[in-house]
Write a protein that holds these residues in place. Sequence first.
Motif, PDB file in Angstrom:
ATOM      1  N   ILE A   1       0.854  -1.184   0.000  1.00  0.00           N
ATOM      2  CA  ILE A   1       0.000   0.000   0.000  1.00  0.00           C
ATOM      3  C   ILE A   1       0.894   1.239   0.000  1.00  0.00           C
ATOM      4  O   ILE A   1       1.855   1.325   0.762  1.00  0.00           O
ATOM      5  CB  ILE A   1      -0.916  -0.005   1.236  1.00  0.00           C
ATOM      6  CG1 ILE A   1      -1.837  -1.232   1.190  1.00  0.00           C
ATOM      7  CG2 ILE A   1      -1.738   1.270   1.331  1.00  0.00           C
ATOM      8  CD1 ILE A   1      -2.531  -1.506   2.511  1.00  0.00           C
TER       9      ILE A   1
ATOM     10  N   TRP B   1      -9.571  -2.972   4.980  1.00  0.00           N
ATOM     11  CA  TRP B   1      -9.069  -1.617   4.752  1.00  0.00           C
ATOM     12  C   TRP B   1     -10.161  -0.732   4.156  1.00  0.00           C
ATOM     13  O   TRP B   1     -10.937  -1.161   3.307  1.00  0.00           O
ATOM     14  CB  TRP B   1      -7.904  -1.646   3.772  1.00  0.00           C
ATOM     15  CG  TRP B   1      -6.650  -2.269   4.296  1.00  0.00           C
ATOM     16  CD1 TRP B   1      -6.324  -3.600   4.256  1.00  0.00           C
ATOM     17  CD2 TRP B   1      -5.556  -1.596   4.931  1.00  0.00           C
ATOM     18  NE1 TRP B   1      -5.102  -3.792   4.833  1.00  0.00           N
ATOM     19  CE2 TRP B   1      -4.589  -2.586   5.258  1.00  0.00           C
ATOM     20  CE3 TRP B   1      -5.292  -0.270   5.262  1.00  0.00           C
ATOM     21  CZ2 TRP B   1      -3.397  -2.284   5.899  1.00  0.00           C
ATOM     22  CZ3 TRP B   1      -4.103   0.032   5.889  1.00  0.00           C
ATOM     23  CH2 TRP B   1      -3.163  -0.962   6.208  1.00  0.00           C
TER      24      TRP B   1
ATOM     25  N   LYS C   1      -8.355   0.617   9.557  1.00  0.00           N
ATOM     26  CA  LYS C   1      -7.156   0.845   8.749  1.00  0.00           C
ATOM     27  C   LYS C   1      -7.558   1.552   7.458  1.00  0.00           C
ATOM     28  O   LYS C   1      -8.581   1.205   6.850  1.00  0.00           O
ATOM     29  CB  LYS C   1      -6.482  -0.484   8.413  1.00  0.00           C
ATOM     30  CG  LYS C   1      -6.084  -1.324   9.619  1.00  0.00           C
ATOM     31  CD  LYS C   1      -5.526  -2.671   9.200  1.00  0.00           C
ATOM     32  CE  LYS C   1      -6.586  -3.528   8.525  1.00  0.00           C
ATOM     33  NZ  LYS C   1      -6.086  -4.890   8.217  1.00  0.00           N
TER      34      LYS C   1
ATOM     35  N   ALA D   1      -0.539   4.483   4.335  1.00  0.00           N
ATOM     36  CA  ALA D   1      -1.510   3.814   5.193  1.00  0.00           C
ATOM     37  C   ALA D   1      -1.546   4.462   6.568  1.00  0.00           C
ATOM     38  O   ALA D   1      -0.565   5.044   7.032  1.00  0.00           O
ATOM     39  CB  ALA D   1      -1.157   2.332   5.324  1.00  0.00           C
TER      40      ALA D   1
ATOM     41  N   GLU E   1      -4.110   4.981  -1.996  1.00  0.00           N
ATOM     42  CA  GLU E   1      -3.366   4.508  -3.152  1.00  0.00           C
ATOM     43  C   GLU E   1      -3.200   5.645  -4.156  1.00  0.00           C
ATOM     44  O   GLU E   1      -4.177   6.315  -4.521  1.00  0.00           O
ATOM     45  CB  GLU E   1      -4.109   3.346  -3.799  1.00  0.00           C
ATOM     46  CG  GLU E   1      -4.096   2.064  -2.979  1.00  0.00           C
ATOM     47  CD  GLU E   1      -2.754   1.378  -3.055  1.00  0.00           C
ATOM     48  OE1 GLU E   1      -2.538   0.576  -3.968  1.00  0.00           O
ATOM     49  OE2 GLU E   1      -1.888   1.670  -2.193  1.00  0.00           O
TER      50      GLU E   1
ATOM     51  N   ALA F   1      -6.179   2.933   3.643  1.00  0.00           N
ATOM     52  CA  ALA F   1      -5.165   2.873   2.587  1.00  0.00           C
ATOM     53  C   ALA F   1      -5.409   3.999   1.599  1.00  0.00           C
ATOM     54  O   ALA F   1      -6.536   4.177   1.117  1.00  0.00           O
ATOM     55  CB  ALA F   1      -5.230   1.529   1.869  1.00  0.00           C
TER      56      ALA F   1
ATOM     57  N   ASN G   1      -3.078   3.362  10.538  1.00  0.00           N
ATOM     58  CA  ASN G   1      -3.746   2.433  11.442  1.00  0.00           C
ATOM     59  C   ASN G   1      -4.376   3.279  12.543  1.00  0.00           C
ATOM     60  O   ASN G   1      -3.684   3.837  13.386  1.00  0.00           O
ATOM     61  CB  ASN G   1      -2.743   1.436  12.024  1.00  0.00           C
ATOM     62  CG  ASN G   1      -3.436   0.343  12.827  1.00  0.00           C
ATOM     63  OD1 ASN G   1      -4.583   0.490  13.253  1.00  0.00           O
ATOM     64  ND2 ASN G   1      -2.734  -0.759  13.034  1.00  0.00           N
TER      65      ASN G   1
END
Length: 254
Positions: free
Chosen positions: A113, A162, A124, A116, A128, A126, A118
Amino acid sequence: NERRVRELWEEAWRRAEGAKDSELTQLENARLLARDCEGIELVVEDEGLKAEVTRAMERQYEGERMRSARGGQFEEMIVKDLMDFGFGEGLEREVSPWVGIGDDGGEGKLLRIDIAWNLGQGKKVALELDGPSHFLIGSETHRTTRDGPTNAKSLLLSNLGWAVERFAWFNHKKLEKLSREERKSFWTAKLARSGIKNGMECGEPSPPTLSKGTDRPWLRHSRPRSNSSLRWPPRAWRQSGPSNRQRNPPEEKG
Protein backbone atom coordinates in the motif's frame (compact mmCIF):
# COMPACT_ATOMS: atom_id res chain seq x y z
CA ASN A 1 -18.41 -21.74 -9.20
CA GLU A 2 -15.59 -23.06 -7.00
CA ARG A 3 -15.26 -26.14 -9.18
CA ARG A 4 -14.94 -23.98 -12.29
CA VAL A 5 -12.36 -21.74 -10.60
CA ARG A 6 -10.27 -24.78 -9.70
CA GLU A 7 -10.52 -26.13 -13.25
CA LEU A 8 -9.34 -22.80 -14.66
CA TRP A 9 -6.52 -22.68 -12.11
CA GLU A 10 -5.26 -26.14 -13.03
CA GLU A 11 -5.48 -25.37 -16.75
CA ALA A 12 -3.58 -22.12 -16.26
CA TRP A 13 -0.68 -23.88 -14.60
CA ARG A 14 -0.58 -26.52 -17.31
CA ARG A 15 0.08 -23.64 -19.72
CA ALA A 16 2.36 -21.67 -17.42
CA GLU A 17 5.72 -22.98 -18.61
CA GLY A 18 7.65 -20.11 -20.20
CA ALA A 19 5.14 -17.52 -18.94
CA LYS A 20 6.30 -13.93 -18.52
CA ASP A 21 6.82 -12.38 -15.07
CA SER A 22 3.70 -10.26 -15.52
CA GLU A 23 1.63 -13.38 -16.25
CA LEU A 24 3.01 -15.29 -13.28
CA THR A 25 2.34 -12.40 -10.90
CA GLN A 26 -1.17 -12.13 -12.38
CA LEU A 27 -1.73 -15.76 -11.45
CA GLU A 28 -0.47 -15.02 -7.94
CA ASN A 29 -2.88 -12.08 -7.72
CA ALA A 30 -5.69 -14.40 -8.81
CA ARG A 31 -4.72 -16.85 -6.06
CA LEU A 32 -4.81 -14.10 -3.43
CA LEU A 33 -8.18 -12.82 -4.66
CA ALA A 34 -9.64 -16.32 -4.55
CA ARG A 35 -8.29 -16.87 -1.03
CA ASP A 36 -9.13 -13.54 0.60
CA CYS A 37 -12.27 -12.58 -1.34
CA GLU A 38 -13.91 -15.92 -2.07
CA GLY A 39 -12.45 -18.22 0.58
CA ILE A 40 -11.07 -20.59 -2.07
CA GLU A 41 -7.57 -21.90 -1.37
CA LEU A 42 -5.71 -22.54 -4.62
CA VAL A 43 -2.42 -24.43 -4.54
CA VAL A 44 0.55 -24.61 -6.90
CA GLU A 45 1.68 -28.23 -6.75
CA ASP A 46 4.82 -27.90 -8.89
CA GLU A 47 7.69 -26.78 -6.63
CA GLY A 48 9.68 -25.50 -9.61
CA LEU A 49 6.80 -23.27 -10.74
CA LYS A 50 6.28 -22.04 -7.16
CA ALA A 51 9.92 -20.99 -7.05
CA GLU A 52 9.57 -19.25 -10.41
CA VAL A 53 6.52 -17.32 -9.17
CA THR A 54 8.53 -16.17 -6.15
CA ARG A 55 11.37 -15.01 -8.42
CA ALA A 56 8.89 -13.24 -10.72
CA MET A 57 7.37 -11.43 -7.72
CA GLU A 58 10.83 -10.32 -6.59
CA ARG A 59 11.75 -9.07 -10.06
CA GLN A 60 8.46 -7.21 -10.43
CA TYR A 61 8.83 -5.67 -6.99
CA GLU A 62 12.35 -4.50 -7.78
CA GLY A 63 11.18 -3.06 -11.12
CA GLU A 64 8.31 -1.23 -9.42
CA ARG A 65 10.68 0.11 -6.77
CA MET A 66 13.06 1.47 -9.41
CA ARG A 67 10.22 3.04 -11.42
CA SER A 68 8.89 4.60 -8.23
CA ALA A 69 12.31 6.04 -7.45
CA ARG A 70 12.57 7.57 -10.94
CA GLY A 71 9.07 9.02 -10.98
CA GLY A 72 8.49 9.44 -7.27
CA GLN A 73 7.95 13.21 -7.29
CA PHE A 74 4.17 12.72 -7.41
CA GLU A 75 4.14 10.54 -4.28
CA GLU A 76 6.74 12.61 -2.43
CA MET A 77 4.76 15.82 -2.96
CA ILE A 78 1.57 14.17 -1.70
CA VAL A 79 3.32 12.91 1.43
CA LYS A 80 4.87 16.34 2.03
CA ASP A 81 1.44 17.98 1.85
CA LEU A 82 -0.15 15.38 4.14
CA MET A 83 2.57 15.88 6.73
CA ASP A 84 2.30 19.66 6.43
CA PHE A 85 -1.49 19.59 6.83
CA GLY A 86 -1.41 17.55 10.05
CA PHE A 87 -2.05 14.02 8.74
CA GLY A 88 1.36 12.67 9.70
CA GLU A 89 0.29 10.90 12.90
CA GLY A 90 0.27 7.17 12.18
CA LEU A 91 1.14 7.67 8.50
CA GLU A 92 3.23 4.83 7.07
CA ARG A 93 4.49 4.07 3.58
CA GLU A 94 4.76 0.86 1.54
CA VAL A 95 2.74 -1.21 4.00
CA SER A 96 1.74 -4.84 3.53
CA PRO A 97 -2.04 -5.32 3.14
CA TRP A 98 -1.75 -8.15 5.67
CA VAL A 99 -0.15 -6.02 8.39
CA GLY A 100 -1.49 -7.10 11.77
CA ILE A 101 -3.04 -10.24 10.28
CA GLY A 102 0.02 -12.48 10.27
CA ASP A 103 2.87 -13.58 8.04
CA ASP A 104 2.07 -12.52 4.48
CA GLY A 105 4.49 -14.96 2.87
CA GLY A 106 6.06 -12.18 0.82
CA GLU A 107 2.76 -11.21 -0.77
CA GLY A 108 2.94 -7.78 0.85
CA LYS A 109 5.85 -6.85 -1.40
CA LEU A 110 3.77 -7.51 -4.50
CA LEU A 111 0.72 -5.59 -3.28
CA ARG A 112 2.17 -3.01 -0.91
CA ILE A 113 0.00 0.00 0.00
CA ASP A 114 1.42 3.42 -0.95
CA ILE A 115 0.28 5.29 2.18
CA ALA A 116 -1.51 3.81 5.19
CA TRP A 117 -2.91 4.79 8.58
CA ASN A 118 -3.75 2.43 11.44
CA LEU A 119 -6.42 4.24 13.46
CA GLY A 120 -6.79 1.53 16.10
CA GLN A 121 -9.72 -0.72 16.96
CA GLY A 122 -9.29 -2.52 13.65
CA LYS A 123 -9.72 0.65 11.56
CA LYS A 124 -7.16 0.85 8.75
CA VAL A 125 -7.06 3.30 5.86
CA ALA A 126 -5.17 2.87 2.59
CA LEU A 127 -4.42 5.79 0.26
CA GLU A 128 -3.37 4.51 -3.15
CA LEU A 129 -1.65 6.94 -5.55
CA ASP A 130 -2.37 5.92 -9.13
CA GLY A 131 0.12 6.86 -11.83
CA PRO A 132 -0.43 6.55 -15.61
CA SER A 133 0.11 2.78 -15.66
CA HIS A 134 -3.02 2.25 -13.52
CA PHE A 135 -5.38 3.47 -16.26
CA LEU A 136 -6.97 2.22 -19.47
CA ILE A 137 -8.74 4.12 -22.19
CA GLY A 138 -11.71 2.55 -24.00
CA SER A 139 -11.13 1.98 -27.70
CA GLU A 140 -14.69 3.09 -28.56
CA THR A 141 -15.82 5.26 -25.65
CA HIS A 142 -12.42 6.91 -25.07
CA ARG A 143 -13.32 6.96 -21.38
CA THR A 144 -10.50 6.66 -18.89
CA THR A 145 -10.92 3.99 -16.22
CA ARG A 146 -8.68 2.33 -13.67
CA ASP A 147 -7.47 -1.01 -14.94
CA GLY A 148 -8.40 -4.49 -13.72
CA PRO A 149 -5.41 -5.13 -11.42
CA THR A 150 -5.94 -1.74 -9.73
CA ASN A 151 -9.63 -2.44 -9.11
CA ALA A 152 -8.82 -5.98 -8.00
CA LYS A 153 -6.36 -4.63 -5.44
CA SER A 154 -9.06 -2.31 -4.06
CA LEU A 155 -11.42 -5.27 -3.76
CA LEU A 156 -8.77 -7.32 -1.98
CA LEU A 157 -7.93 -4.48 0.43
CA SER A 158 -11.61 -3.98 1.26
CA ASN A 159 -12.00 -7.68 2.02
CA LEU A 160 -8.96 -7.48 4.31
CA GLY A 161 -10.66 -4.72 6.31
CA TRP A 162 -9.07 -1.62 4.75
CA ALA A 163 -10.97 1.55 3.91
CA VAL A 164 -9.62 2.47 0.47
CA GLU A 165 -9.08 5.92 -1.01
CA ARG A 166 -7.48 6.44 -4.41
CA PHE A 167 -5.94 9.53 -5.97
CA ALA A 168 -5.00 9.90 -9.64
CA TRP A 169 -1.82 11.48 -10.93
CA PHE A 170 -3.67 13.83 -13.32
CA ASN A 171 -5.72 15.24 -10.44
CA HIS A 172 -2.47 16.06 -8.70
CA LYS A 173 -1.61 18.35 -11.61
CA LYS A 174 -4.80 20.29 -10.84
CA LEU A 175 -4.15 20.21 -7.12
CA GLU A 176 -0.73 21.81 -7.62
CA LYS A 177 -2.43 24.92 -9.03
CA LEU A 178 -4.51 25.46 -5.88
CA SER A 179 -3.49 27.51 -2.85
CA ARG A 180 -2.15 25.84 0.27
CA GLU A 181 -5.47 26.32 2.09
CA GLU A 182 -7.43 24.87 -0.83
CA ARG A 183 -5.17 21.81 -0.94
CA LYS A 184 -5.57 21.38 2.80
CA SER A 185 -9.36 21.58 2.48
CA PHE A 186 -9.29 19.01 -0.32
CA TRP A 187 -7.33 16.45 1.70
CA THR A 188 -9.29 17.15 4.89
CA ALA A 189 -12.55 16.36 3.12
CA LYS A 190 -11.22 13.37 1.18
CA LEU A 191 -9.62 11.64 4.16
CA ALA A 192 -12.51 12.46 6.51
CA ARG A 193 -14.64 9.99 4.53
CA SER A 194 -12.47 7.22 5.97
CA GLY A 195 -12.25 8.66 9.49
CA ILE A 196 -8.88 10.42 9.26
CA LYS A 197 -8.67 13.86 10.84
CA ASN A 198 -5.77 16.24 10.77
CA GLY A 199 -4.01 17.48 13.86
CA MET A 200 -5.79 20.85 13.89
CA GLU A 201 -9.42 21.82 14.38
CA CYS A 202 -10.62 23.16 11.09
CA GLY A 203 -14.40 22.82 11.19
CA GLU A 204 -16.44 21.29 8.41
CA PRO A 205 -14.33 21.18 5.22
CA SER A 206 -15.59 22.57 1.96
CA PRO A 207 -13.16 21.19 -0.59
CA PRO A 208 -12.46 22.73 -4.00
CA THR A 209 -13.80 20.73 -6.92
CA LEU A 210 -11.05 19.41 -9.16
CA SER A 211 -13.45 18.60 -11.99
CA LYS A 212 -16.76 16.84 -12.33
CA GLY A 213 -16.65 13.09 -11.94
CA THR A 214 -12.91 12.69 -11.37
CA ASP A 215 -11.05 10.55 -8.88
CA ARG A 216 -13.91 8.41 -7.64
CA PRO A 217 -12.84 5.93 -4.95
CA TRP A 218 -13.43 2.25 -5.64
CA LEU A 219 -16.90 1.32 -4.37
CA ARG A 220 -16.18 -0.84 -1.36
CA HIS A 221 -17.55 -4.37 -1.09
CA SER A 222 -18.98 -4.29 -4.63
CA ARG A 223 -18.01 -6.43 -7.57
CA PRO A 224 -16.39 -4.71 -10.55
CA ARG A 225 -18.31 -4.53 -13.80
CA SER A 226 -17.43 -7.25 -16.25
CA ASN A 227 -15.86 -4.72 -18.61
CA SER A 228 -13.63 -3.32 -15.86
CA SER A 229 -11.39 -6.36 -16.40
CA LEU A 230 -10.42 -8.11 -13.21
CA ARG A 231 -8.22 -10.09 -15.60
CA TRP A 232 -10.09 -13.24 -14.64
CA PRO A 233 -9.04 -15.50 -16.12
CA PRO A 234 -5.59 -13.89 -16.17
CA ARG A 235 -3.91 -13.16 -19.47
CA ALA A 236 -1.91 -16.37 -19.20
CA TRP A 237 -5.18 -18.31 -19.47
CA ARG A 238 -6.39 -16.56 -22.60
CA GLN A 239 -5.19 -16.03 -26.10
CA SER A 240 -3.14 -12.89 -26.35
CA GLY A 241 -4.75 -9.87 -27.94
CA PRO A 242 -4.07 -6.19 -28.48
CA SER A 243 -3.63 -4.21 -25.31
CA ASN A 244 -5.60 -1.05 -24.71
CA ARG A 245 -3.32 0.11 -21.90
CA GLN A 246 -2.31 3.72 -22.34
CA ARG A 247 0.68 5.21 -20.61
CA ASN A 248 -0.66 8.77 -20.70
CA PRO A 249 -4.47 8.72 -20.54
CA PRO A 250 -6.68 11.78 -20.86
CA GLU A 251 -8.59 12.98 -17.83
CA GLU A 252 -11.43 10.92 -16.46
CA LYS A 253 -14.79 12.30 -17.46
CA GLY A 254 -18.02 12.11 -15.59
